[in-house]
Design an enzyme around this catalytic site. Structure first.
Site, PDB file in Angstrom:
ATOM      1  N   HIS A  97      -3.039  -1.377  -2.969  1.00 43.48           N
ATOM      2  CA  HIS A  97      -4.070  -0.339  -2.799  1.00 43.48           C
ATOM      3  C   HIS A  97      -3.719   0.827  -3.698  1.00 43.48           C
ATOM      4  O   HIS A  97      -2.576   1.209  -3.806  1.00 43.48           O
ATOM      5  CB  HIS A  97      -4.090   0.176  -1.356  1.00 43.48           C
TER       6      HIS A  97
ATOM      7  N   SER B 260       0.864  -1.171   0.000  1.00 45.61           N
ATOM      8  CA  SER B 260       0.000   0.000   0.000  1.00 45.61           C
ATOM      9  C   SER B 260       0.905   1.227   0.000  1.00 45.61           C
ATOM     10  O   SER B 260       1.973   1.209  -0.604  1.00 45.61           O
ATOM     11  CB  SER B 260      -0.919  -0.072   1.225  1.00 45.61           C
TER      12      SER B 260
ATOM     13  N   ASP C 273      -4.654  -3.768   6.635  1.00 40.61           N
ATOM     14  CA  ASP C 273      -4.904  -4.818   5.661  1.00 40.61           C
ATOM     15  C   ASP C 273      -3.620  -5.630   5.511  1.00 40.61           C
ATOM     16  O   ASP C 273      -2.524  -5.088   5.619  1.00 40.61           O
ATOM     17  CB  ASP C 273      -5.306  -4.176   4.314  1.00 40.61           C
TER      18      ASP C 273
END
Lengths: 279, 185
Positions: B38, B11, B131
């Site tokens: 992401h 991410s 996450d």
């Protein structure tokens, strides 16, 4: 928490024996994830879930609704709406009636997106809009046309991208106010569609797996986005056959951006502009 | 080859590491690579093209039910979850975001772990939310091998710190060490 494939199979068989719903050919991984979420949300084990759906038809109906995925947005993926506006829909401008079917319409955002676009193109009055979903709750939400504002600010960005801006010619800007189509009420935290858009579509409950086309129409445009990803290959083929049998020659099927026709029915369609034209 | 598939999650702050990793993957790599990053919802085509230009192997955003082939890098499409359905097929989903993320690294890793079990290699890189922790835990549970970027080496430490706090990865490595590991695949 883990779920054995055998448990999923038992659930599918139980639902099928109790109702007309058939999840046999749903995508395994997705069905498993949805079931795990249901067991978690209702604090149930597989066994107690099976007992409860057997004893309580209303609870079964609720579980069926929970299995299906209902995420959607106004003008999701602006690029496909640009393509509809500038590439695809202009070919249908001469039709006296444009018959459109939103298959798996969920809470209605795509239906409203389509009506707004058609209206901007001067085609709305000539269009008959039909929309179906397996879940009667989402159809009720579509009929109401009220969405949360706070979680959906992106709707307005998408509206700007599709309705106001023209990616093919940046000198063009259509100054269309939101209030032409919906009211944004930040205090009540909602986006409310105008009545003339609420009254236009015909909504009908329908299971793409087991039901026939419920409308006495053959369609020029079928919109089915991010629905077949929850089906396995065999079931996807059945649904493509259903669409094909209910589409006019030269009509268009629009799928989700990352969906495609893989099987034998690919031969009946020609892909152009992110859409499938019936040969 | 000890692994049948590689999953990489990242991410905020992982972009440079991703570029390095994609550059050094062996061009005769005989396993598929699943990349779950992401990114902004609207930033689409440019991102895929940039990564495809850099990668040593073909890189694509898969269609739903795309056939899995060795030596291909599959990038999770923006705004979709990417799941490994079975050894042959990828599935996509528009279920709600998990940990505010779609694609969700947890979903991608867990679905791959169920399929490839102890033959899966998972790498978690820098990021700004939690996450990936559930994903690393799932890979561990199925006997797969897990590498987490050393938080002291991360541009943003939240994601890897969370994974290290709540799971026991096989190794905690810096980017140069991860690159060395991957270059030997």
């Amino acid at each position: 928490m883990e779920l054995e494939n055998q448990e999923i199979q038992t659930f599918v068989n139980t639902v099928r024996s109790l109702s007309d719903y058939d999840f046999t050919e749903y995508s395994d991984k997705s069905l498993k994830r949805r079931l795990m979420k249901i067991l978690h949300d209702y604090h149930l084990t597989t066994e107690s879930l099976l007992i409860k759906i057997s004893e309580n038809p209303e609870f079964l109906e609720r579980i069926v609704k929970d299995i299906t995925v209902n995420t959607t947005e106004l003008f999701r993926d602006p690029a496909i709406w640009h393509s509809l506006r500038y590439d695809i829909l202009p070919d249908f401008e001469d039709l006296s009636t444009l018959n459109i079917w939103h298959a798996g319409c969920s809470t209605g955002q795509e239906v409203f997106s389509m009506m707004i676009l058609l209206n901007e193109m001067g085609l709305l009055e000539r269009s008959d809009i039909y929309a179906t979903d397996i879940n009667s709750d989402v159809l009720e939400a579509a009929r109401k046309g009220v969405y949360r504002y706070r979680f959906n600010v992106g709707y307005l960005n998408n509206f700007d991208a599709v309705i106001k801006e023209n990616p093919r010619d940046h000198n063009i800007y259509h100054n269309v106010p939101y209030s032409k189509y919906f009211v944004v009420d930040k205090v009540r935290d909602n986006i409310r569609m105008k009545d003339y858009l609420l009254n236009k579509p015909v909504y009908e409950k329908m299971d793409l797996v087991t039901d026939h086309n419920p409308f006495d129409r053959v369609f020029d445009l079928v919109i089915c986005r991010n629905v077949i990803i929850y089906f396995n290959y065999e079931l996807q083929n059945k649904v493509f056959k259903l669409f094909l049998d209910n589409m006019n020659q030269g009509s268009v099927l629009v799928l989700g951006v990352h969906e495609t026709i893989l099987g034998p029915y690919a031969a009946y369609f020609k892909k152009k502009f992110q859409a499938y034209y019936k040969k | 080859m000890k692994h049948d598939a590689l999953v990489i999650g990242g991410s905020a702050g992982s972009f440079r590491a991703i570029i390095h990793l994609l550059e050094i993957l062996a061009i005769d790599l005989s396993i598929p690579v699943f990349l779950c990053l992401h990114r902004l919802k609207q930033a689409r085509k440019g991102f895929e093209e940039t990564l495809a230009n850099i990668a040593s192997l073909p890189l694509m955003e898969p269609f739903d039910k795309e056939k899995i082939k060795p030596g291909i890098i599959y990038l999770a499409p923006a705004n979709y979850h990417m799941l490994i359905e079975n050894k042959r097929t990828i599935a996509l989903s528009t279920e709600d975001p998990i940990q505010y993320s779609r694609p969700s690294i947890d979903i991608c890793f867990a679905s791959a772990a169920e399929i490839y079990k102890q033959r899966l290699l998972a790498i978690l890189l820098s990021g700004a939310n939690q996450d990936g922790t559930g994903g690393i835990a799932a890979v561990n549970r199925h006997g797969g091998y897990t590498l987490v970027q050393d938080p002291t080496d991360c541009e943003i430490t939240t994601m890897c710190e969370s994974a290290i706090k709540l799971t026991i990865p096989n190794q905690i490595l810096t980017i140069p060490e991860i690159i060395e590991f991957v270059s030997l695949l």
